[in-house]
Write a protein that holds these residues in place. Structure first.
Motif, PDB file in Angstrom:
ATOM      1  N   PRO A   1       8.596   0.126  -7.177  1.00 19.79           N
ATOM      2  CA  PRO A   1       7.951  -1.100  -6.383  1.00 19.79           C
ATOM      3  C   PRO A   1       8.644  -1.593  -5.054  1.00 19.79           C
ATOM      4  O   PRO A   1       7.924  -2.013  -3.931  1.00 19.79           O
ATOM      5  N   MET A   2       9.866  -1.034  -5.300  1.00 15.57           N
ATOM      6  CA  MET A   2      10.976  -1.466  -3.636  1.00 15.57           C
ATOM      7  C   MET A   2      10.209  -0.806  -2.850  1.00 15.57           C
ATOM      8  O   MET A   2      10.195  -0.736  -1.569  1.00 15.57           O
ATOM      9  N   PHE A   3      10.113   0.461  -2.697  1.00 11.92           N
ATOM     10  CA  PHE A   3       9.410   1.785  -2.188  1.00 11.92           C
ATOM     11  C   PHE A   3       7.752   0.793  -1.828  1.00 11.92           C
ATOM     12  O   PHE A   3       7.774   1.230   0.134  1.00 11.92           O
TER      13      PHE A   3
ATOM     14  N   ALA B   1       7.082  -1.713  -1.769  1.00  6.05           N
ATOM     15  CA  ALA B   1       7.616  -3.143  -1.157  1.00  6.05           C
ATOM     16  C   ALA B   1       7.928  -2.531   0.290  1.00  6.05           C
ATOM     17  O   ALA B   1       6.566  -3.247   1.368  1.00  6.05           O
ATOM     18  N   THR B   2       8.744  -1.777   0.605  1.00  8.87           N
ATOM     19  CA  THR B   2       8.915  -1.814   1.202  1.00  8.87           C
ATOM     20  C   THR B   2       7.800  -1.396   2.740  1.00  8.87           C
ATOM     21  O   THR B   2       8.405  -1.127   4.143  1.00  8.87           O
ATOM     22  N   LEU B   3       7.546  -0.270   2.198  1.00  6.76           N
ATOM     23  CA  LEU B   3       6.016   0.729   3.053  1.00  6.76           C
ATOM     24  C   LEU B   3       4.919  -0.235   3.628  1.00  6.76           C
ATOM     25  O   LEU B   3       4.831  -0.362   4.725  1.00  6.76           O
ATOM     26  N   SER B   4       5.231  -1.868   2.920  1.00 13.80           N
ATOM     27  CA  SER B   4       3.638  -2.206   3.119  1.00 13.80           C
ATOM     28  C   SER B   4       4.278  -3.728   3.960  1.00 13.80           C
ATOM     29  O   SER B   4       3.676  -4.114   4.941  1.00 13.80           O
ATOM     30  N   GLY B   5       5.174  -3.482   4.231  1.00 11.86           N
ATOM     31  CA  GLY B   5       6.374  -4.606   5.014  1.00 11.86           C
ATOM     32  C   GLY B   5       5.750  -4.034   6.117  1.00 11.86           C
ATOM     33  O   GLY B   5       6.174  -4.289   7.153  1.00 11.86           O
ATOM     34  N   PHE B   6       7.056  -3.105   6.219  1.00 12.36           N
ATOM     35  CA  PHE B   6       7.437  -2.609   7.910  1.00 12.36           C
ATOM     36  C   PHE B   6       5.201  -2.088   8.415  1.00 12.36           C
ATOM     37  O   PHE B   6       5.292  -2.306   9.374  1.00 12.36           O
TER      38      PHE B   6
ATOM     39  N   ALA C   1       4.440  -7.080  -1.928  1.00 11.93           N
ATOM     40  CA  ALA C   1       3.967  -6.154  -3.081  1.00 11.93           C
ATOM     41  C   ALA C   1       5.157  -5.953  -3.660  1.00 11.93           C
ATOM     42  O   ALA C   1       5.107  -5.579  -5.005  1.00 11.93           O
ATOM     43  N   LEU C   2       6.334  -6.385  -3.137  1.00  8.34           N
ATOM     44  CA  LEU C   2       7.386  -6.169  -4.687  1.00  8.34           C
ATOM     45  C   LEU C   2       7.043  -7.074  -6.074  1.00  8.34           C
ATOM     46  O   LEU C   2       7.433  -6.946  -7.464  1.00  8.34           O
TER      47      LEU C   2
END
Length: 171
Positions: A97-99, A101-106, A150-151
């Motif tokens: 999920p962290m991957f 979430a990071t991609l979605s945030g970026f 996402a997270l």
């Protein structure tokens, strides 16, 4: 990603459900500026349904044009969502999920810059830059919203889609 030429009735029903959930999620959060579930759903649908997700994305884009008009903003949708699906396809081996979430945030952060591209071409450099820069506070909200949603929701939605995907293969 080569798209299949023939789709069965099961595929069409699945694509319809994807489009309906994307649109329902978009509308349900539309009262919040730049907080949306479309990015997460595009990611998840691409992970699980691969090429069929591309059909859903383009039908969603077409539906947005019919619902809200085919303005300059609509041209951005033609490539912004497919780019996210393509990036997802390239990173499909990740399940953390962290991957995602990071991609979605970026992606939320760069969304405004990507979305400004038609303004550069149709209205000129200054109009494109003005559009992009004036939207940076919304891009920051978009980043935070995408990352947080996402997270929190990636794992439970991933589990649901695992079940749906298994059911889809069994039918």
């Amino acid at each position: 990603m080569n798209l299949p030429i023939r789709l069965g009735s099961k595929d069409i029903a699945l694509i319809g459900m994807m489009v309906a959930t994307i649109e329902a999620a978009k509308v349900s959060l539309s009262f919040l500026p730049n907080i949306e579930l479309v990015s997460l759903l595009v990611i998840l649908y691409t992970l699980f349904f691969k090429r069929k997700a591309v059909y859903a994305i383009f039908i969603f884009i077409l539906m947005e044009g019919f619902l809200y008009g085919f303005g300059i903003w609509w041209f951005g949708y033609l490539y912004v969502w497919p780019i996210l699906a393509f990036i997802t396809h390239l990173c499909r081996q990740h399940t953390e999920p962290m991957f995602w979430a990071t991609l979605s945030g970026f992606y939320g952060l760069v969304f405004g810059g990507l979305f400004a591209i038609p303004y550069f071409f149709l209205s000129g450099y200054q109009a494109g830059m003005t559009y992009w820069i004036s939207g940076i506070p919304y891009d920051i909200a978009h980043c935070i919203g995408n990352f947080t949603l996402a997270l929190v929701l990636f794992r439970p939605l991933y589990r649901i889609l695992q079940k749906v995907s298994r059911m889809n293969h069994e039918i």
